[in-house]
Design an enzyme around this catalytic site. Structure first.
Site, short mmCIF file in Angstrom:
data_model
loop_
_atom_site.label_atom_id
_atom_site.label_comp_id
_atom_site.label_asym_id
_atom_site.label_seq_id
_atom_site.Cartn_x
_atom_site.Cartn_y
_atom_site.Cartn_z
N GLU A 116 0.91 -1.23 0.14
CA GLU A 116 -0.04 0.07 0.03
C GLU A 116 0.75 1.45 0.03
O GLU A 116 0.44 2.43 0.25
CB GLU A 116 -1.08 -0.12 1.20
CG GLU A 116 -2.01 -1.26 1.24
CD GLU A 116 -2.91 -1.26 0.42
OE1 GLU A 116 -3.04 -0.49 -0.59
OE2 GLU A 116 -3.60 -2.25 0.23
N HIS A 140 -2.34 2.00 8.50
CA HIS A 140 -3.57 1.32 7.99
C HIS A 140 -3.78 0.05 8.73
O HIS A 140 -2.68 -0.50 9.09
CB HIS A 140 -3.26 1.05 6.58
CG HIS A 140 -4.09 -0.09 6.17
ND1 HIS A 140 -5.62 -0.03 5.90
CD2 HIS A 140 -4.20 -1.29 5.44
CE1 HIS A 140 -6.04 -1.11 5.30
NE2 HIS A 140 -5.32 -1.86 4.96
N HIS A 142 -6.31 -3.43 10.09
CA HIS A 142 -7.75 -4.32 9.77
C HIS A 142 -8.49 -4.30 10.91
O HIS A 142 -8.57 -5.45 11.63
CB HIS A 142 -7.38 -5.67 9.21
CG HIS A 142 -6.81 -5.56 7.85
ND1 HIS A 142 -6.34 -6.87 7.18
CD2 HIS A 142 -6.54 -4.64 7.03
CE1 HIS A 142 -5.63 -6.18 5.99
NE2 HIS A 142 -5.92 -4.82 5.86
N GLU A 170 -16.25 10.96 23.91
CA GLU A 170 -14.86 11.38 23.62
C GLU A 170 -14.75 11.64 21.95
O GLU A 170 -13.80 12.33 21.70
CB GLU A 170 -13.76 10.88 24.03
CG GLU A 170 -13.72 10.71 25.47
CD GLU A 170 -12.90 11.83 26.47
OE1 GLU A 170 -11.92 11.90 25.82
OE2 GLU A 170 -13.64 12.34 27.16
N HIS A 211 -12.74 -3.59 4.57
CA HIS A 211 -11.50 -3.88 4.43
C HIS A 211 -10.66 -3.15 5.67
O HIS A 211 -9.65 -4.09 6.27
CB HIS A 211 -10.75 -3.12 3.15
CG HIS A 211 -9.13 -3.50 3.11
ND1 HIS A 211 -8.54 -3.74 1.87
CD2 HIS A 211 -8.28 -3.43 4.04
CE1 HIS A 211 -7.25 -3.82 2.00
NE2 HIS A 211 -6.98 -3.70 3.24
O1 2HA Z 1 -1.78 -6.90 3.41
O2 2HA Z 1 -3.33 -4.41 4.63
O3 2HA Z 1 -4.32 -3.60 2.20
C1 2HA Z 1 -1.39 -5.41 3.71
C2 2HA Z 1 -2.92 -4.75 3.56
C3 2HA Z 1 -3.29 -4.50 2.31
ZN ZN Z 2 -5.32 -3.82 4.11
#
Ligand code: 2HA
Ligand code: ZN
Length: 274
Positions: A116, A140, A142, A170, A211
């Site tokens: 990414e 980023h 998950h 909050e 995602h």
């Molecule tokens: O595997 O999170 O979006 C890496 C990620 C792809």
């Molecule tokens: Zn991801």
């Protein structure tokens, strides 16, 4: 003294491990990048290698020309960062044109920056602009509860911001601008990078439907804290929806939101208030 003794490298590793401990990084899920300060580059420079292989990113960020980024590696597991930092993370330098990187440290054994990286890079570019250079971290993860919400709520900033603001008192203080939402897209390329960076012009957090979540901020504490706060609010939202079977007896009202903003001295995004 090695590069792993440098404070910023240690903070980066710690943040990866904190995310792993939260359960946000199954397998190779998630990625983290940090735009280094000049003095941090200086501290790390004695450990840099001189490899002149530049890799094109497919996107351009002219305002990031010559910057150095700490980054997690593509296909690498957050769980292993603390044990094998030299092969799990690395430092890349951006070229003059702002459209290619080269590895100057780490990512041993032929690893590359996160898949990414184009999204991270474009987000860094727009957040740099939006914050007068204060933004340094793009993260980023998950986050399971937020991902679950993308199956039950309309995929709009309006719906997500209001649901999250009203899930914990909050929240409006932590993300007064609200959150952006990117519809489902194929991850890893220039298209999702451009779509996300459009959203990041207005918000410091962008939901990726089905995602996960992208967060940005000036340092690891603030950025990790934003991720944590949004995911916790999403968890509360899901608890409420499932335990109440969709029925809500009472909630934080719009008048309550305005009162919180007044008391804490933040300006809430009026687009999301009634
Ligand atoms: O595997 O999170 O979006 C890496 C990620 C792809
Ligand atoms: Zn991801």
């Amino acid at each position: 003294m090695g590069i792993l003794d440098v404070k910023i490298v240690q903070d980066f590793i710690r943040t990866c491990n904190d995310g792993w401990l939260q359960g946000w990084h199954e397998r190779n899920g998630g990625n983290l990048t940090y735009r280094m300060k000049e003095e941090e580059v200086k501290e790390c420079r004695p450990f840099f290698q001189d490899d002149d292989t530049w890799t094109d990113m497919g996107v351009t960020g002219e305002n990031l020309s010559g910057e150095f980024f700490l980054t997690t590696g593509s296909g690498k597991f957050f769980r292993n960062v603390i044990l094998e930092p030299e092969s799990s993370i690395g430092i890349v330098e951006i070229n003059k044109a702002g459209n290619a990187w080269r590895i100057v440290w780490g990512l041993k054994g032929g690893a590359k920056p996160t898949s990414e990286f184009p999204s991270h890079f474009m987000n860094h570019s727009v957040r740099y602009e939006a914050t007068n250079g204060a933004c340094r971290v793009i993260y980023h993860a998950h986050t399971p509860n937020l991902i679950a919400m993308t199956y039950t709520l309309p995929l709009t900033s309006y719906d997500f911001t209001r649901a999250l603001w009203k899930s914990a008192t909050e929240c409006p203080v932590v993300f007064p601008d609200g959150v952006g939402v990117v519809p489902w897209m194929v991850p890893g390329g220039a298209d999702i990078a451009l779509a996300t960076s459009e959203v990041m012009k207005k918000f410091d957090a962008a939901v990726w439907a089905h995602h996960g979540l992208f967060c940005s901020g000036p340092d690891f504490d603030i950025t990790f804290g934003l991720m944590h706060t949004i995911e916790k609010a999403a968890q509360i939202y899901n608890f409420v929806m499932s335990s109440g079977q969709g029925q809500i007896r009472q909630t934080i009202t719009d008048a309550n939101l305005r009162a919180i903003a007044k008391e804490f001295g933040v300006v809430l995004n009026e687009e999301f208030l009634e």
